[in-house]
Design a protein around this motif. Structure first.
Motif, PDB file in Angstrom:
ATOM      1  N   GLN A  73       0.824  -1.205   0.000  1.00 29.76           N
ATOM      2  CA  GLN A  73       0.000   0.000   0.000  1.00 29.76           C
ATOM      3  C   GLN A  73       0.857   1.252   0.000  1.00 29.76           C
ATOM      4  N   ASN A  74       0.301   2.294  -0.656  1.00 35.65           N
ATOM      5  CA  ASN A  74       0.868   3.645  -0.603  1.00 35.65           C
ATOM      6  C   ASN A  74       2.301   3.708  -1.109  1.00 35.65           C
ATOM      7  N   GLY A  75       2.586   2.964  -2.181  1.00 29.77           N
ATOM      8  CA  GLY A  75       3.896   3.035  -2.797  1.00 29.77           C
ATOM      9  C   GLY A  75       4.005   4.195  -3.764  1.00 29.77           C
ATOM     10  N   GLU A  76       5.186   4.403  -4.284  1.00 28.92           N
ATOM     11  CA  GLU A  76       5.407   5.434  -5.287  1.00 28.92           C
ATOM     12  C   GLU A  76       4.925   4.982  -6.658  1.00 28.92           C
ATOM     13  N   VAL A  77       4.961   3.699  -6.915  1.00 34.96           N
ATOM     14  CA  VAL A  77       4.531   3.147  -8.200  1.00 34.96           C
ATOM     15  C   VAL A  77       3.204   2.418  -8.058  1.00 34.96           C
ATOM     16  N   ILE A  78       3.059   1.626  -7.016  1.00 35.43           N
ATOM     17  CA  ILE A  78       1.830   0.872  -6.767  1.00 35.43           C
ATOM     18  C   ILE A  78       1.105   1.492  -5.580  1.00 35.43           C
ATOM     19  N   GLU A  79      -0.103   1.993  -5.840  1.00 34.66           N
ATOM     20  CA  GLU A  79      -0.869   2.607  -4.762  1.00 34.66           C
ATOM     21  C   GLU A  79      -1.460   1.546  -3.830  1.00 34.66           C
ATOM     22  N   LYS A  80      -1.924   0.467  -4.444  1.00 35.89           N
ATOM     23  CA  LYS A  80      -2.376  -0.678  -3.648  1.00 35.89           C
ATOM     24  C   LYS A  80      -2.303  -1.929  -4.511  1.00 35.89           C
ATOM     25  N   GLY A  81      -1.734  -2.964  -3.955  1.00 36.43           N
ATOM     26  CA  GLY A  81      -1.677  -4.246  -4.649  1.00 36.43           C
ATOM     27  C   GLY A  81      -1.889  -5.376  -3.675  1.00 36.43           C
ATOM     28  N   GLY A  82      -2.733  -6.311  -4.039  1.00 38.90           N
ATOM     29  CA  GLY A  82      -2.944  -7.495  -3.226  1.00 38.90           C
ATOM     30  C   GLY A  82      -2.712  -8.736  -4.064  1.00 38.90           C
ATOM     31  N   VAL A  83      -1.834  -9.607  -3.596  1.00 40.60           N
ATOM     32  CA  VAL A  83      -1.565 -10.885  -4.266  1.00 40.60           C
ATOM     33  C   VAL A  83      -1.856 -11.966  -3.229  1.00 40.60           C
ATOM     34  N   MET A  84      -2.961 -12.668  -3.425  1.00 38.84           N
ATOM     35  CA  MET A  84      -3.505 -13.503  -2.366  1.00 38.84           C
ATOM     36  C   MET A  84      -3.472 -14.980  -2.743  1.00 38.84           C
ATOM     37  N   PHE A  85      -2.910 -15.787  -1.847  1.00 35.55           N
ATOM     38  CA  PHE A  85      -2.981 -17.248  -1.976  1.00 35.55           C
ATOM     39  C   PHE A  85      -3.942 -17.778  -0.926  1.00 35.55           C
ATOM     40  N   SER A  86      -4.773 -18.730  -1.334  1.00 36.86           N
ATOM     41  CA  SER A  86      -5.639 -19.392  -0.357  1.00 36.86           C
ATOM     42  C   SER A  86      -5.807 -20.853  -0.738  1.00 36.86           C
ATOM     43  N   HIS A  87      -5.967 -21.671   0.278  1.00 41.12           N
ATOM     44  CA  HIS A  87      -6.263 -23.100   0.108  1.00 41.12           C
ATOM     45  C   HIS A  87      -7.230 -23.442   1.224  1.00 41.12           C
ATOM     46  N   ILE A  88      -8.515 -23.507   0.880  1.00 40.82           N
ATOM     47  CA  ILE A  88      -9.540 -23.630   1.903  1.00 40.82           C
ATOM     48  C   ILE A  88     -10.323 -24.924   1.752  1.00 40.82           C
ATOM     49  N   ASN A  89     -10.844 -25.392   2.884  1.00 37.99           N
ATOM     50  CA  ASN A  89     -11.732 -26.541   2.922  1.00 37.99           C
ATOM     51  C   ASN A  89     -13.150 -26.052   3.191  1.00 37.99           C
ATOM     52  N   ILE A  90     -14.106 -26.648   2.493  1.00 41.55           N
ATOM     53  CA  ILE A  90     -15.509 -26.234   2.589  1.00 41.55           C
ATOM     54  C   ILE A  90     -16.335 -27.466   2.943  1.00 41.55           C
ATOM     55  N   SER A  91     -17.081 -27.392   4.034  1.00 39.71           N
ATOM     56  CA  SER A  91     -17.858 -28.561   4.464  1.00 39.71           C
ATOM     57  C   SER A  91     -19.151 -28.712   3.683  1.00 39.71           C
ATOM     58  N   LYS A  92     -19.698 -27.607   3.182  1.00 43.05           N
ATOM     59  CA  LYS A  92     -20.948 -27.648   2.422  1.00 43.05           C
ATOM     60  C   LYS A  92     -20.942 -26.496   1.436  1.00 43.05           C
ATOM     61  N   LEU A  93     -20.989 -26.818   0.158  1.00 45.18           N
ATOM     62  CA  LEU A  93     -20.851 -25.792  -0.870  1.00 45.18           C
ATOM     63  C   LEU A  93     -22.042 -24.843  -0.894  1.00 45.18           C
ATOM     64  N   PRO A  94     -21.784 -23.537  -1.074  1.00 41.60           N
ATOM     65  CA  PRO A  94     -22.844 -22.527  -1.075  1.00 41.60           C
ATOM     66  C   PRO A  94     -23.494 -22.387  -2.445  1.00 41.60           C
ATOM     67  N   ALA A  95     -24.515 -21.543  -2.509  1.00 44.13           N
ATOM     68  CA  ALA A  95     -25.277 -21.361  -3.746  1.00 44.13           C
ATOM     69  C   ALA A  95     -24.428 -20.839  -4.889  1.00 44.13           C
ATOM     70  N   SER A  96     -23.438 -19.994  -4.590  1.00 41.69           N
ATOM     71  CA  SER A  96     -22.613 -19.421  -5.652  1.00 41.69           C
ATOM     72  C   SER A  96     -21.841 -20.481  -6.409  1.00 41.69           C
ATOM     73  N   ALA A  97     -21.607 -21.641  -5.783  1.00 39.37           N
ATOM     74  CA  ALA A  97     -20.895 -22.728  -6.454  1.00 39.37           C
ATOM     75  C   ALA A  97     -21.861 -23.722  -7.075  1.00 39.37           C
ATOM     76  N   THR A  98     -22.989 -23.957  -6.423  1.00 41.25           N
ATOM     77  CA  THR A  98     -23.867 -25.039  -6.876  1.00 41.25           C
ATOM     78  C   THR A  98     -24.914 -24.587  -7.878  1.00 41.25           C
ATOM     79  N   GLU A  99     -25.109 -23.304  -8.069  1.00 39.69           N
ATOM     80  CA  GLU A  99     -26.096 -22.835  -9.045  1.00 39.69           C
ATOM     81  C   GLU A  99     -25.770 -23.347 -10.446  1.00 39.69           C
ATOM     82  N   ARG A 100     -24.501 -23.313 -10.799  1.00 37.36           N
ATOM     83  CA  ARG A 100     -24.083 -23.807 -12.116  1.00 37.36           C
ATOM     84  C   ARG A 100     -23.690 -25.281 -12.071  1.00 37.36           C
ATOM     85  N   HIS A 101     -23.616 -25.854 -10.869  1.00 40.14           N
ATOM     86  CA  HIS A 101     -23.185 -27.239 -10.713  1.00 40.14           C
ATOM     87  C   HIS A 101     -24.093 -27.947  -9.705  1.00 40.14           C
TER      88      HIS A 101
END
Length: 326
Positions: A73-101
């Motif tokens: 954040q608040n750099g001279e070249v990059i005002e804000k940058g987020g580079v995010m890694f995640s590896h999550i476990n889900i016990s029950k899939l929500p509507a956003s995943a199952t609507e198409r599947h």
């Protein structure tokens, strides 16, 4: 067009299921990709006279899994940058995943990926986004169902035509080993997906987007995902190098903040990744890290008919054959 593209990537498994070792290889690639992207962007920050660095924030979630957030954040070249890694476990899939599947409704699953949004300070450097991910669902009594997804896209404020062509050339070239039609299909998918319906405009000049990718064997799909992740860095660094020190006016800065407002609108109204994160009880700071620190909204602003600002919406934010048009 979306239904046509979706039909090219059937949601069915055509080879052996990914093993835990396969998933571990994907995880290791993603963590390495995150580190390489952050290192390259920090170098651009330093070359521009800045000292800001990506701050590492490791986190866990009660349901299982976690991630590594890297935010600058608040750099001279990059005002804000987020580079995010995640590896999550889900016990029950929500509507956003199952609507198409619907076949995986209520299944447990795991999802891992790297997602990033970089908001440069200089209006001549576009905002950029990239995402690569693997999803594995385990319906009870059935074989696992998996797919890859991802892509990258570019959102300029003052477009440079050579930048746009190079961006799409990189996308085209990385797709070629996987089929003659892959670039055209995934470019079209990107144009369809990153569209602000309520504004009747594209979010930017596009790139690649794909989801539900399991039409090849696991290894080929993984190789394509790697090519896309590596392609982002190949495409974005030359743009930073070209425009990092380019002068800009206060009026151009104000226009940048105004256009960032449209980026915020898209991410909060339409982005499936945002919705998925909220519906799976995700970490809110990580979900909303794509939002810039500064953005603006003006009531019905007007620009001269021959201005760069007017040309952005009238020409550049319309789907184009960028490899042959410019």
């Amino acid at each position: 067009m979306m239904s046509l593209v979706l039909s090219l990537f059937p949601k069915r498994l055509i080879m052996q299921n990914p093993t835990s070792a396969d998933i571990q290889r994907v995880r290791e690639f993603l963590l390495g990709l995150q580190a390489r992207i952050c290192s390259s962007l920090e170098q651009q920050e330093q070359l521009g006279g800045g000292t800001a660095e990506f701050v590492i924030d490791d986190w866990e979630r009660p349901e299982g899994g976690g991630g590594r957030s890297r935010v600058l954040q608040n750099g001279e070249v990059i005002e804000k940058g987020g580079v995010m890694f995640s590896h999550i476990n889900i016990s029950k899939l929500p509507a956003s995943a199952t609507e198409r599947h619907p076949q995986i409704a209520g299944a447990k699953a795991q999802a891992l990926g790297v997602s990033l949004v970089i908001h440069p300070k200089n209006p001549h450097i576009p905002t950029s986004h990239a995402n690569v991910r693997l999803f594995v669902a385990e319906p009870e009594g059935q074989d696992p169902i998996w797919w890859f997804g991802g892509g990258f896209d570019l959102t300029p404020f003052y477009p440079d035509e050579q930048d746009i062509k190079n961006w799409h050339q990189t996308a085209h070239d990385l797709c070629q080993p996987f089929g003659e039609d892959v670039y055209a299909e995934h470019k079209q998918w990107c144009d369809d997906y990153f569209y602000l319906k309520h504004r009747d405009e594209q979010r930017g000049v596009g790139g690649l987007f794909f989801d539900d990718l399991n039409c090849w064997d696991f290894e080929t799909c993984f190789q394509y995902m790697q090519a896309v992740g590596n392609g982002y860095l190949e495409a974005i660094v030359p743009i930073f190098e070209k425009h990092r020190d380019q002068p800009y006016t206060e009026a151009q800065r104000e226009f940048q903040l105004y256009r960032r407002g449209r980026y915020v609108e898209y991410n909060l109204v339409y982005d499936r990744g945002t919705l998925f994160g909220l519906q799976t009880g995700g970490r809110i700071e990580s979900i909303l890290v794509s939002l810039p620190n500064l953005a603006g909204w003006s009531y019905r602003p007007e620009w001269d008919a021959d201005s760069a600002e007017k040309k952005l919406t009238d020409y550049y934010l319309k789907p184009q054959d960028w490899l042959n048009t410019l």
